[in-house]
Design a protein around this motif. Structure first.
Motif, PDB file in Angstrom:
ATOM      1  N   ALA A   1       0.837  -1.209   0.000  1.00  0.00           N
ATOM      2  CA  ALA A   1       0.000   0.000   0.000  1.00  0.00           C
ATOM      3  C   ALA A   1       0.869   1.255   0.000  1.00  0.00           C
ATOM      4  O   ALA A   1       0.577   2.233  -0.694  1.00  0.00           O
ATOM      5  CB  ALA A   1      -0.915  -0.005   1.218  1.00  0.00           C
ATOM      6  N   GLU A   2       1.938   1.217   0.755  1.00  0.00           N
ATOM      7  CA  GLU A   2       2.830   2.384   0.832  1.00  0.00           C
ATOM      8  C   GLU A   2       3.493   2.641  -0.521  1.00  0.00           C
ATOM      9  O   GLU A   2       3.694   3.788  -0.919  1.00  0.00           O
ATOM     10  CB  GLU A   2       3.865   2.179   1.944  1.00  0.00           C
ATOM     11  CG  GLU A   2       3.222   2.315   3.328  1.00  0.00           C
ATOM     12  CD  GLU A   2       4.146   1.956   4.484  1.00  0.00           C
ATOM     13  OE1 GLU A   2       3.828   2.347   5.615  1.00  0.00           O
ATOM     14  OE2 GLU A   2       5.175   1.275   4.247  1.00  0.00           O
ATOM     15  N   GLN A   3       3.842   1.562  -1.208  1.00  0.00           N
ATOM     16  CA  GLN A   3       4.391   1.695  -2.574  1.00  0.00           C
ATOM     17  C   GLN A   3       3.370   2.366  -3.490  1.00  0.00           C
ATOM     18  O   GLN A   3       3.674   3.322  -4.200  1.00  0.00           O
ATOM     19  CB  GLN A   3       4.717   0.302  -3.160  1.00  0.00           C
ATOM     20  CG  GLN A   3       5.883  -0.404  -2.498  1.00  0.00           C
ATOM     21  CD  GLN A   3       7.228   0.222  -2.851  1.00  0.00           C
ATOM     22  OE1 GLN A   3       7.405   0.730  -3.959  1.00  0.00           O
ATOM     23  NE2 GLN A   3       8.149   0.230  -1.895  1.00  0.00           N
ATOM     24  N   THR A   4       2.161   1.858  -3.448  1.00  0.00           N
ATOM     25  CA  THR A   4       1.110   2.339  -4.355  1.00  0.00           C
ATOM     26  C   THR A   4       0.706   3.775  -4.063  1.00  0.00           C
ATOM     27  O   THR A   4       0.537   4.587  -4.975  1.00  0.00           O
ATOM     28  CB  THR A   4      -0.154   1.445  -4.231  1.00  0.00           C
ATOM     29  OG1 THR A   4       0.271   0.079  -4.268  1.00  0.00           O
ATOM     30  CG2 THR A   4      -1.149   1.722  -5.344  1.00  0.00           C
ATOM     31  N   PHE A   5       0.524   4.078  -2.778  1.00  0.00           N
ATOM     32  CA  PHE A   5      -0.039   5.387  -2.408  1.00  0.00           C
ATOM     33  C   PHE A   5       1.018   6.413  -2.034  1.00  0.00           C
ATOM     34  O   PHE A   5       0.717   7.583  -1.864  1.00  0.00           O
ATOM     35  CB  PHE A   5      -1.038   5.220  -1.248  1.00  0.00           C
ATOM     36  CG  PHE A   5      -2.333   4.600  -1.669  1.00  0.00           C
ATOM     37  CD1 PHE A   5      -3.442   5.384  -1.955  1.00  0.00           C
ATOM     38  CD2 PHE A   5      -2.450   3.220  -1.817  1.00  0.00           C
ATOM     39  CE1 PHE A   5      -4.632   4.822  -2.356  1.00  0.00           C
ATOM     40  CE2 PHE A   5      -3.642   2.643  -2.225  1.00  0.00           C
ATOM     41  CZ  PHE A   5      -4.742   3.430  -2.498  1.00  0.00           C
ATOM     42  N   GLY A   6       2.267   5.948  -1.875  1.00  0.00           N
ATOM     43  CA  GLY A   6       3.318   6.876  -1.467  1.00  0.00           C
ATOM     44  C   GLY A   6       3.163   7.356  -0.035  1.00  0.00           C
ATOM     45  O   GLY A   6       3.770   8.342   0.385  1.00  0.00           O
TER      46      GLY A   6
END
Lengths: 394, 394
Positions: free
Chosen positions: B147-152
């Motif tokens: 999720a952190e990768q996707t949403f930054g």
């Protein structure tokens, strides 16, 4: 074990005439009391829940029929039960109000309407009351136009209390709705003090939403209430869930987003349903309740120095009275101070006025009998005379 | 008058052993039933409401004390009562989730958690269950990093059901909370199937929020529930109103925005309070309830072709069973089709299994006695044998 030990069984309604401003319309009927006993258990109405698994589709008990009857009762197309009128406000504000949107309220709006707006991030704009504490269409028009100047667009929603909680006054709802609609503003009529007490026809009023309170005015347990709307607005405020599990692909049927799925799964709904036929009947006798209320109001007016702050003649059983010039004078020297009034009333079997209040206070005679109203009226004048106040013709 | 006429008085809990998956923990105690009768009227707890006019400050009945006890009961600092666990989810999502924010849920999250996220405009991301239908910390960590990768940025909130509604499995709550906190994500533990049923310590679990259901697991009427939190998070989720009437300058005291002011003003709260000492006691006997449940599970497993889909050994009384290879085979040729099972159970005085279900279904034996559990276990094997199914050692 201290909690149970400390719960006294409540007997206010059995032992006293209760003229509490918020409790008068929420006393259960005998049928509601029976339903409460039978449906006390948690999810008691879910025994026969079948596809599509939503409260308002349940046939047994006849919850589906009740929802249709409820919509008709307030002159609207669709209705849902909600955990209190406030949750109806929240659902409507959640649907129409985005952060920074101007929202019309009034100088007499209930705090729960403000909180619904706050929760949605809206900017509250009050329509002022006039000298007679009435919200007029003229004031609404002026305030809406001012809002459009300031925000460069129309307010997104207008709340109007059919009868307000402070004065129990009736406002220009129909005319205000007409003004709002000419600006394309949807109108929520707060019927917390009217639905279940007096006849309410949302279509005649021009309401997009009618919200009522079960525990305030429909002889139902708390928390309960109704949110009714038009077919058109139902698609918006009762929109069904669209969210999807991103891995499982799960969807959640026809549950409604603003309702958070099902709402009243047991005792609250069943109490409301059991009282409903009585509530349908009692709104036809509103004039009698009003007459009883006027007896008490006249008695208070006959006490020298007392003024009724609500509109006159009374058109609602909730009344605001100012006894700064009468009972409060007594309190100055009475050994019980301000408590002498509630204490004297209690001795006569009357409850519901805030202990210590002798300046401005409210009462609601809804639901008491003619004989009880006469008794309450006499009690006030007696207490006045016993304390040296004069009785004059109003 | 049709509604009243059509309301049959419910006697499921008096006349049957009820193993309904959602009703088991919500049956009222005798003390709750007494409280329900005494506090049925609308705003019945408001007789002694005094400044600062908020439900959780009322001393008589002892609502203020109850709130403190309730927080302690789940190992948290502060608690409020809410109209159902779902309204707790809504309050937390309303506080932390903005439009477009990623929110962690799981492949076994209850629909009301999804709807709370949808209502706030969040983007749901499910942590997958593993082959044993358990949500693990490992899976949580992987999904959060993704999720952190996707949403930054990190997800803003994580929901985890301590025990899920589908399998009644216990998940790696404590370990998941640790992972979430290492990413600064607040954790909501959904205790709808645990709080009031088994001991729950939110601090030990590492919960920022513990949500429980009164009508599902605390022997309380519907809708009721609890939202408990830490002192730190209380300032956020229980923030008080800041809105102001722009003309009148009115403000609204210490009413809490996400609570919409007061929540349960009568029968629901009083039922919850009256049951509370019993609920505090019964969670200490969780092992006995679990033992009873295992009796029934073992009986079902002994029916050839039947498989328990929940984790084994059972750690909760809610169990998912697959009888596609046993009772469903019977249904194929039985004259009552799939209804033969619920019908046979009903004849033996057992209710709560969806009529017609013979493939995958759920039951919950919570609260029944040892003797009743033995009876239910025997009933299942008898029905199996009567319909030509073999009983084998599990």
């Amino acid at each position: 074990m201290k909690c149970t030990a400390a719960i006294d069984l409540r007997d206010v309604e059995e032992m006293y005439i209760n003229i509490d401003p918020i409790q008068a319309g929420g006393r259960l009927t005998a049928d509601a009391m029976k339903a409460v006993i039978a449906y006390g258990d948690g999810y008691s109405v879910c025994d026969n829940c079948r596809k599509p698994f939503r409260l308002d589709y349940i046939q047994k008990p006849p919850i589906a029929d009740f929802h249709q009857d409820l919509a008709k009762f307030v002159g609207m197309d669709e209705a849902r039960v909600v955990p209190g009128a406030r949750r109806g406000f929240q659902a409507v504000a959640g649907t129409y109000v985005q952060k920074g949107d101007p929202v019309m309220l009034t100088g007499l709006s209930h705090y729960t309407e403000f909180i619904a707006v706050e929760n949605a991030g809206g900017v509250p704009l009050e329509i002022p009351k006039n000298d007679q504490n009435i919200i007029t269409a003229e004031a609404a028009a002026a305030r809406i136009e001012e809002a459009e100047q300031t925000f460069g667009r129309s307010p997104v929603l207008l709340f109007i209390d059919q009868v307000d909680y402070q004065y129990g006054n009736l406002h220009e709802v129909k005319e205000i709705a007409r003004v709002a609609h000419s600006h394309d503003i949807p109108v929520l009529v707060n019927g917390a003090y009217t639905v279940g007490i007096m006849p309410v026809d949302g279509k005649v009023l021009g309401a997009d939403f009618v919200v009522g309170s079960g525990h305030k005015s429909m002889a139902a347990p708390a928390p309960s209430g109704v949110l009714a709307t038009t077919s058109e607005r139902a698609e918006e405020v009762f929109r069904t869930t669209q969210i999807k599990g991103d891995l499982t692909g799960r969807t959640f049927g026809i549950k409604e987003v603003e309702m958070m799925g099902c709402t009243l799964m047991g005792v609250t709904l069943m109490g409301m349903m059991a009282s409903f036929p009585h509530v349908q009947e009692r709104v036809q006798h509103w004039d009698e309740h009003l007459e009883n209320s006027r007896l008490v109001v006249d008695a208070l007016r006959s006490i020298e120095g007392t003024e009724i702050r609500s509109e006159m003649p009374r058109r609602h059983t909730l009344t605001r009275v100012d006894t700064s010039g009468s009972f409060d004078k007594v309190a100055e020297t009475h050994k019980k101070r301000g408590f002498f009034l509630s204490s004297a009333l209690k001795k006569k079997g009357i409850m519901g006025v805030i202990p210590g209040a002798t300046k401005v206070w409210k009462f609601n005679t809804y639901g008491i009998s003619r004989a009880q109203a006469e008794y309450v009226a006499e009690a006030y004048t007696e207490i006045a005379e016993e304390n040296g106040l004069s009785i004059v013709s109003p």
